[in-house]
Write a protein that holds these residues in place. Sequence first.
Motif, PDB file in Angstrom:
ATOM      1  N   ASN A  68      41.541  49.087  24.740  1.00 42.87           N
ATOM      2  CA  ASN A  68      40.283  48.774  24.080  1.00 42.87           C
ATOM      3  C   ASN A  68      39.097  48.831  25.034  1.00 42.87           C
ATOM      4  OD1 ASN A  68      41.265  46.528  25.403  1.00 42.87           O
ATOM      5  ND2 ASN A  68      41.312  45.219  23.604  1.00 42.87           N
ATOM      6  N   LEU A  69      39.315  49.315  26.261  1.00 41.37           N
ATOM      7  CA  LEU A  69      38.230  49.643  27.180  1.00 41.37           C
ATOM      8  C   LEU A  69      38.262  51.139  27.475  1.00 41.37           C
ATOM      9  CD1 LEU A  69      38.308  46.715  29.777  1.00 41.37           C
ATOM     10  CD2 LEU A  69      36.890  46.940  27.729  1.00 41.37           C
ATOM     11  N   ARG A  70      37.199  51.639  28.060  1.00 39.05           N
ATOM     12  CA  ARG A  70      37.122  53.054  28.436  1.00 39.05           C
ATOM     13  C   ARG A  70      36.612  53.131  29.876  1.00 39.05           C
ATOM     14  NH1 ARG A  70      39.567  52.840  24.520  1.00 39.05           N
ATOM     15  NH2 ARG A  70      39.308  53.920  22.528  1.00 39.05           N
ATOM     16  N   CYS A  71      37.360  52.541  30.795  1.00 38.62           N
ATOM     17  CA  CYS A  71      36.914  52.470  32.189  1.00 38.62           C
ATOM     18  C   CYS A  71      36.677  53.870  32.743  1.00 38.62           C
ATOM     19  CB  CYS A  71      37.938  51.722  33.031  1.00 38.62           C
ATOM     20  SG  CYS A  71      38.140  49.992  32.539  1.00 38.62           S
ATOM     21  N   ALA A  72      35.550  54.048  33.389  1.00 45.81           N
ATOM     22  CA  ALA A  72      35.118  55.377  33.822  1.00 45.81           C
ATOM     23  C   ALA A  72      36.096  56.011  34.794  1.00 45.81           C
ATOM     24  CB  ALA A  72      33.725  55.289  34.436  1.00 45.81           C
ATOM     25  N   PRO A 117      48.577  45.948  26.979  1.00 48.19           N
ATOM     26  CA  PRO A 117      49.753  45.395  26.286  1.00 48.19           C
ATOM     27  C   PRO A 117      49.421  44.349  25.230  1.00 48.19           C
ATOM     28  CG  PRO A 117      49.641  44.602  28.549  1.00 48.19           C
ATOM     29  CD  PRO A 117      48.629  45.691  28.423  1.00 48.19           C
ATOM     30  N   LEU A 118      48.271  43.681  25.344  1.00 48.08           N
ATOM     31  CA  LEU A 118      47.922  42.683  24.331  1.00 48.08           C
ATOM     32  C   LEU A 118      47.624  43.315  22.976  1.00 48.08           C
ATOM     33  CD1 LEU A 118      45.698  40.139  26.301  1.00 48.08           C
ATOM     34  CD2 LEU A 118      48.171  40.126  25.937  1.00 48.08           C
ATOM     35  N   LEU A 119      47.503  44.640  22.922  1.00 46.49           N
ATOM     36  CA  LEU A 119      47.310  45.335  21.651  1.00 46.49           C
ATOM     37  C   LEU A 119      48.617  45.525  20.897  1.00 46.49           C
ATOM     38  CD1 LEU A 119      44.738  48.119  22.671  1.00 46.49           C
ATOM     39  CD2 LEU A 119      44.282  45.925  21.559  1.00 46.49           C
ATOM     40  N   ARG A 120      49.731  45.250  21.525  1.00 42.79           N
ATOM     41  CA  ARG A 120      51.038  45.404  20.876  1.00 42.79           C
ATOM     42  C   ARG A 120      51.220  44.328  19.813  1.00 42.79           C
ATOM     43  NH1 ARG A 120      55.975  48.751  21.824  1.00 42.79           N
ATOM     44  NH2 ARG A 120      57.576  47.679  20.604  1.00 42.79           N
ATOM     45  N   ARG A 121      51.509  44.732  18.602  1.00 49.72           N
ATOM     46  CA  ARG A 121      51.733  43.772  17.522  1.00 49.72           C
ATOM     47  C   ARG A 121      53.005  42.975  17.784  1.00 49.72           C
ATOM     48  NH1 ARG A 121      50.415  47.092  11.883  1.00 49.72           N
ATOM     49  NH2 ARG A 121      48.200  47.507  12.339  1.00 49.72           N
ATOM     50  N   GLY A 122      52.945  41.677  17.462  1.00 48.84           N
ATOM     51  CA  GLY A 122      54.121  40.832  17.627  1.00 48.84           C
ATOM     52  C   GLY A 122      54.508  40.619  19.074  1.00 48.84           C
ATOM     53  N   LEU A 123      53.529  40.667  19.983  1.00 52.07           N
ATOM     54  CA  LEU A 123      53.836  40.607  21.409  1.00 52.07           C
ATOM     55  C   LEU A 123      54.543  39.317  21.795  1.00 52.07           C
ATOM     56  CD1 LEU A 123      53.666  41.768  24.254  1.00 52.07           C
ATOM     57  CD2 LEU A 123      51.366  40.778  24.446  1.00 52.07           C
ATOM     58  N   ALA A 124      54.087  38.176  21.288  1.00 56.41           N
ATOM     59  CA  ALA A 124      54.694  36.901  21.689  1.00 56.41           C
ATOM     60  C   ALA A 124      56.177  36.859  21.332  1.00 56.41           C
ATOM     61  CB  ALA A 124      53.944  35.740  21.042  1.00 56.41           C
ATOM     62  N   THR A 141      46.893  42.954  32.253  1.00 55.79           N
ATOM     63  CA  THR A 141      46.004  43.056  31.108  1.00 55.79           C
ATOM     64  C   THR A 141      44.557  43.204  31.558  1.00 55.79           C
ATOM     65  OG1 THR A 141      45.148  41.807  29.196  1.00 55.79           O
ATOM     66  CG2 THR A 141      45.954  40.514  31.046  1.00 55.79           C
ATOM     67  N   ASN A 142      43.728  43.725  30.658  1.00 52.88           N
ATOM     68  CA  ASN A 142      42.291  43.731  30.938  1.00 52.88           C
ATOM     69  C   ASN A 142      41.646  42.404  30.566  1.00 52.88           C
ATOM     70  OD1 ASN A 142      41.780  43.800  28.100  1.00 52.88           O
ATOM     71  ND2 ASN A 142      41.664  46.040  28.099  1.00 52.88           N
ATOM     72  N   GLY A 143      42.412  41.508  29.969  1.00 52.89           N
ATOM     73  CA  GLY A 143      41.973  40.147  29.729  1.00 52.89           C
ATOM     74  C   GLY A 143      41.192  39.913  28.458  1.00 52.89           C
ATOM     75  N   ILE A 144      40.844  40.961  27.719  1.00 50.52           N
ATOM     76  CA  ILE A 144      39.965  40.796  26.568  1.00 50.52           C
ATOM     77  C   ILE A 144      40.592  39.905  25.496  1.00 50.52           C
ATOM     78  CG2 ILE A 144      38.988  42.042  24.589  1.00 50.52           C
ATOM     79  CD1 ILE A 144      38.095  44.194  26.490  1.00 50.52           C
ATOM     80  N   GLY A 145      41.879  40.043  25.246  1.00 53.28           N
ATOM     81  CA  GLY A 145      42.522  39.236  24.211  1.00 53.28           C
ATOM     82  C   GLY A 145      43.254  38.024  24.737  1.00 53.28           C
ATOM     83  N   LEU A 146      43.052  37.703  25.993  1.00 52.69           N
ATOM     84  CA  LEU A 146      43.874  36.682  26.635  1.00 52.69           C
ATOM     85  C   LEU A 146      43.499  35.264  26.215  1.00 52.69           C
ATOM     86  CD1 LEU A 146      46.257  36.625  28.566  1.00 52.69           C
ATOM     87  CD2 LEU A 146      44.642  36.598  30.481  1.00 52.69           C
ATOM     88  N   ALA A 147      42.239  35.023  25.895  1.00 50.67           N
ATOM     89  CA  ALA A 147      41.832  33.662  25.530  1.00 50.67           C
ATOM     90  C   ALA A 147      42.593  33.160  24.307  1.00 50.67           C
ATOM     91  CB  ALA A 147      40.322  33.622  25.276  1.00 50.67           C
ATOM     92  N   ARG A 148      42.876  34.045  23.364  1.00 46.23           N
ATOM     93  CA  ARG A 148      43.572  33.621  22.145  1.00 46.23           C
ATOM     94  C   ARG A 148      45.092  33.761  22.230  1.00 46.23           C
ATOM     95  NH1 ARG A 148      44.948  38.324  19.692  1.00 46.23           N
ATOM     96  NH2 ARG A 148      43.660  40.168  20.148  1.00 46.23           N
ATOM     97  N   THR A 149      45.602  34.392  23.271  1.00 41.68           N
ATOM     98  CA  THR A 149      47.048  34.634  23.340  1.00 41.68           C
ATOM     99  C   THR A 149      47.739  33.957  24.513  1.00 41.68           C
ATOM    100  OG1 THR A 149      46.671  36.694  24.591  1.00 41.68           O
ATOM    101  CG2 THR A 149      46.853  36.881  22.185  1.00 41.68           C
ATOM    102  N   ALA A 150      47.005  33.486  25.507  1.00 43.80           N
ATOM    103  CA  ALA A 150      47.620  32.991  26.743  1.00 43.80           C
ATOM    104  C   ALA A 150      48.609  31.864  26.482  1.00 43.80           C
ATOM    105  CB  ALA A 150      46.538  32.534  27.726  1.00 43.80           C
TER     106      ALA A 150
END
Length: 371
Positions: A68-72, A117-124, A141-150
């Motif tokens: 979900n990022l596009r790092c240059a 990897p946080l984009l994987r459905r059913g990861l937990a 991870t790039n950390g974007i979804g980590l606040a809600r999944t950690a």
Amino acid sequence: MHTAPRTGAPSGAEPRTTAPATTAPRTPAPRTPVPRTTSPRTAAPPPLVDRFGRVHTDLRLSLTDRCNLRCAYCMPAEGLEWLGRAEVLDDDEVLRLVRIAVHRLGVRSVRLTGGEPLLRRGLAALVGRIAALGPELSLTTNGIGLARTAAGLRAAGLDRVNVSLDTLRPERFAALTRRDRIGDVLAGLAAAKAAGLGPVKVNAVPVRGVNDDEIVELTEFAVAHGYRMRFIESMPLDAQGAWDRAAMVTAREVLARLARRYELVPVGRPGSAPAEEWRIAGTDAVVGVIASVTRPFCGGCDRVRLTADGQLRNCLFATGESDLRALLRGGADDAAVEAAWRASVAGKGPGHAIGSEGFVRPDRPMSAIGG
């Protein structure tokens, strides 16, 4: 889509060094216990060894090539052509390969990667199933979804995380990643620490004239928040093929800049982790450098990699792959999969040879291989 030849004897060996002797103390957050099992065999399996005697105990397992990022320095602004759902290993296939790795090949640690990897459905749920097999389990991870999944990942059995963060400046982050999401990354780091996913490691790739002026600033941030800072030399694994060695900030340069601010005390390095590490004198803080290009550590490499579509790579820079997905879906038994895995590792070369005339870039970029 980027593909590579499916062969059982790819060339090149992934760089790797040794692990730090010390880790920062932490108090894990309460979590639901996850039973960790050991191999059902009465004796340890034969080691997964190559022709140079290197024993492989570390599996890097990509769960998706999507990000979900596009790092240059990684991919173009428009992204890449992603794998189709049918091409990606499903949860049962992932679990079977991890079980073979742990129970039949002696793998002791598994790192979940991507893409993101946080984009994987059913990861937990998948983390819980892998953790129950017994390996040390981490995630990059790039950390974007980590606040809600950690917290949920910790409860499922994840041990620790590495979070990529190349800058602390919001406008620079947006320019580098082509997404205005630095706030989510910072929140994710805090959530990971609160959940007990430590030591929380922060990974940065310094690029000359882009973000190399933040080497000390990033380290100060990590020290202040109790994270472990690591700087990684940029590698020729971008999708665009635009890697420029002259823009790479070397480990020597990183350490020279840090030495102007801190007294660095070398840390012992038993094992074969990739980072050389130093403790900041008078503190428990540790900073590391992964110098894959200028200080290659191929001689101690203990890693193998599985891509999200089930291709086994015996080196990050391999130019060929072994198709384990085809074996699984073709009805092969565990013994046949084990044999293919061992054959691939047996054919591993001595080193990646970056900088030599014979060096050949992999056909797949880093996001498709798994970081």
